[in-house]
Enzyme design. Structure first.
Site, PDB file in Angstrom:
ATOM      1  N   ARG A  76     -15.043  -6.948   7.764  1.00 30.82           N
ATOM      2  CA  ARG A  76     -14.906  -5.873   6.740  1.00 30.82           C
ATOM      3  C   ARG A  76     -16.345  -5.572   6.032  1.00 30.82           C
ATOM      4  O   ARG A  76     -16.458  -4.596   5.350  1.00 30.82           O
ATOM      5  CB  ARG A  76     -13.867  -6.069   5.938  1.00 30.82           C
ATOM      6  N   ASP A 111       0.766  -1.225  -0.087  1.00 30.44           N
ATOM      7  CA  ASP A 111       0.099  -0.098   0.029  1.00 30.44           C
ATOM      8  C   ASP A 111       0.838   1.248   0.031  1.00 30.44           C
ATOM      9  O   ASP A 111       1.956   1.400   0.681  1.00 30.44           O
ATOM     10  CB  ASP A 111      -0.904   0.001   1.311  1.00 30.44           C
ATOM     11  N   ASP A 150      -6.402   7.610  -1.556  1.00 33.30           N
ATOM     12  CA  ASP A 150      -7.113   7.462  -0.355  1.00 33.30           C
ATOM     13  C   ASP A 150      -6.268   7.788   1.131  1.00 33.30           C
ATOM     14  O   ASP A 150      -5.149   7.511   0.964  1.00 33.30           O
ATOM     15  CB  ASP A 150      -8.216   6.327   0.197  1.00 33.30           C
ATOM     16  N   ARG A 151      -6.718   8.466   1.966  1.00 31.53           N
ATOM     17  CA  ARG A 151      -6.088   8.784   3.253  1.00 31.53           C
ATOM     18  C   ARG A 151      -4.925   9.622   3.054  1.00 31.53           C
ATOM     19  O   ARG A 151      -4.833  10.647   4.103  1.00 31.53           O
ATOM     20  CB  ARG A 151      -5.494   7.381   3.912  1.00 31.53           C
ATOM     21  N   HIS A 203      -3.931  -8.177  -3.796  1.00 28.18           N
ATOM     22  CA  HIS A 203      -3.890  -7.193  -2.648  1.00 28.18           C
ATOM     23  C   HIS A 203      -4.203  -7.555  -1.414  1.00 28.18           C
ATOM     24  O   HIS A 203      -3.969  -7.466  -0.301  1.00 28.18           O
ATOM     25  CB  HIS A 203      -4.848  -6.032  -3.093  1.00 28.18           C
ATOM     26  N   HIS A 226      -1.314   4.659  -0.564  1.00 27.89           N
ATOM     27  CA  HIS A 226      -2.298   5.513   0.155  1.00 27.89           C
ATOM     28  C   HIS A 226      -1.875   6.841   0.034  1.00 27.89           C
ATOM     29  O   HIS A 226      -1.872   7.697   1.082  1.00 27.89           O
ATOM     30  CB  HIS A 226      -2.559   5.135   1.623  1.00 27.89           C
ATOM     31  N   HIS A 277      -2.889  -4.812   2.071  1.00 27.80           N
ATOM     32  CA  HIS A 277      -4.101  -4.607   2.544  1.00 27.80           C
ATOM     33  C   HIS A 277      -4.189  -4.293   4.200  1.00 27.80           C
ATOM     34  O   HIS A 277      -5.103  -3.703   4.576  1.00 27.80           O
ATOM     35  CB  HIS A 277      -4.862  -5.792   2.148  1.00 27.80           C
ATOM     36  N   ASP A 283      -4.092  -0.230  -3.585  1.00 26.46           N
ATOM     37  CA  ASP A 283      -4.373   0.902  -2.553  1.00 26.46           C
ATOM     38  C   ASP A 283      -3.165   2.058  -2.853  1.00 26.46           C
ATOM     39  O   ASP A 283      -2.462   2.219  -1.837  1.00 26.46           O
ATOM     40  CB  ASP A 283      -4.320   0.238  -1.212  1.00 26.46           C
ATOM     41  N   ASN A 342      -8.530  -2.623  -2.842  1.00 26.30           N
ATOM     42  CA  ASN A 342      -9.872  -2.392  -2.700  1.00 26.30           C
ATOM     43  C   ASN A 342     -10.238  -1.073  -2.652  1.00 26.30           C
ATOM     44  O   ASN A 342     -11.368  -0.528  -2.660  1.00 26.30           O
ATOM     45  CB  ASN A 342     -10.236  -3.032  -1.295  1.00 26.30           C
ATOM     46  N   HIS A 343      -9.352  -0.139  -2.460  1.00 23.39           N
ATOM     47  CA  HIS A 343      -9.498   1.279  -2.561  1.00 23.39           C
ATOM     48  C   HIS A 343      -9.306   1.918  -3.910  1.00 23.39           C
ATOM     49  O   HIS A 343      -9.735   3.119  -4.196  1.00 23.39           O
ATOM     50  CB  HIS A 343      -8.451   2.127  -1.762  1.00 23.39           C
TER      51      HIS A 343
END
Length: 357
Positions: free
Chosen positions: A258, A88, A132-133, A210, A90, A285, A129, A161-162
């Site tokens: 989740r 990741d 995001d964030r 992922h 992010h 992940h 991923d 998944n993001h």
């Protein structure tokens, strides 16, 4: 870019898969566009100039070209080592640049095959991923798209998944795109995400994704029946590959808290590896404090490449290098403040124990 390079109409194409070792194009408008994007994102980028460095239509053009390339490729990738596997990111763009500088950008080839101790391979597989964030998801995704297009035999990207609309509308990416540019850019990214591959097999023995494994995946070739573009649903093989997690609490499979994917235990992992004639699973992940974490007698490893995640964790980042003999080594890295914070925490714990004694 000038008016002679309108969105979606650049001359030339890089969408066809390019065989490993094949000669890549080094001229033409598409090449110059990609080089320009990479040069600005790497050499000229700073937080203070990020809004004026690249126009929205250039980002959208890049998304369109990346979508064509992903669509021309398979849903699952067959990759030969050597390769460096990354987890990741992010939106932590400055950490991504630092990581690529540390382990070399893809153009630095060929490897010194005669060296007794070879340097880490400058070929990359990212496990998803990207957005995001963090504060700079647009730059993170755009640099990786540009590198994937310019070096298709050295740079591979999987979907996390993001990279799904249902997730990245909630965790920052939608807000970043619409605040800095417009919803058109956000939609261009979504169209590209929906064409990305979801797993890769390295040297026919290491399966990378992922999230995790799936009880319903009987053969990786079966993934080819998945029509693209596609959204990742809450259940099914794509959901498992993007969302699932290992756990010591169970043996087989269970529903995940989740709300998507599943949980799987050691027995499920052993059965999956035996069924697919594999030696190892590499996934991302989950935040792991050392940047990596083994599971199931080292038959599975989690790789997380965003150090000091969100500014709230004192975690390392890590990457895993796989050489031609499928021998794996892991490098962890972090900011200085992570070591300082860990040392302070260890000192405080030592004082607490001495007081209790």
């Amino acid at each position: 870019m000038g008016d002679d390079f309108p969105v979606g109409e650049a001359q030339g194409s890089l969408k066809a898969p390019i065989a490993e070792g094949a000669e890549l194009p080094t001229n033409g408008k598409v090449y110059e566009f990609l080089r320009s994007m990479i040069n600005r994102l790497v050499d000229e980028w700073m937080p203070g100039v990020c809004q004026t460095l690249i126009e929205e239509r250039e980002y959208i053009e890049l998304c369109y070209r990346a979508r064509e390339a992903f669509w021309a490729d398979k849903v699952w990738l067959e990759i030969e080592p050597p390769i460096t596997i990354c987890g990741d990111i992010h939106g932590q763009y400055e950490d991504l640049l630092a990581m690529l500088s540390m382990f070399s950008f893809p153009p630095h080839f060929p490897l010194d095959k005669d060296a007794k101790v070879s340097s880490p391979p400058q070929r990359y597989l990212f496990l998803g991923d990207y957005v995001d964030r963090g504060p700079f998801s647009i730059e993170t995704m755009s640099l990786l798209f540009a590198l994937r297009l310019l070096y298709p035999d050295k740079f591979y990207l999987l979907r996390g998944n993001h990279e799904c609309r249902a997730v990245n509308t909630q965790y920052g990416f939608y807000f970043e795109c619409t605040k800095r540019f417009s919803v058109s850019l956000y939609e261009a990214f979504q169209y590209t995400f929906n064409c990305m591959p979801i797993c890769a097999r390295v040297g026919k023995r290491i399966l990378c994704m992922h999230g995790g494994i799936s009880a319903d995946l009987l053969n990786v070739e079966d993934l080819e029946v998945i029509p693209r573009p596609f959204e990742v649903a809450d259940q099914g093989v794509p959901s498992d590959l993007c969302w699932s997690d290992p756990t010591e609490l169970i043996k087989g499979y269970e529903f995940s808290p989740r709300g998507a994917g599943c949980l799987f235990g050691r027995e499920a992992l052993d059965d999956f590896l035996a069924r697919h004639d594999l030696e190892m699973i590499v996934r991302a992940h989950q935040v792991v404090m050392d940047g990596y974490e083994f599971f199931g007698d080292k038959k599975l490893v989690t790789i997380f490449s965003a150090p000091s995640y969100c500014g709230h964790f004192d975690n390392f980042g890590a990457v895993m290098h796989v050489n031609e003999r499928l021998e794996c080594t892991i490098n962890s890295f972090c900011e200085n403040k992570v070591m300082t914070n860990r040392e302070a925490a260890a000192k405080a714990e030592k004082i607490k124990r001495s007081e209790e004694e």
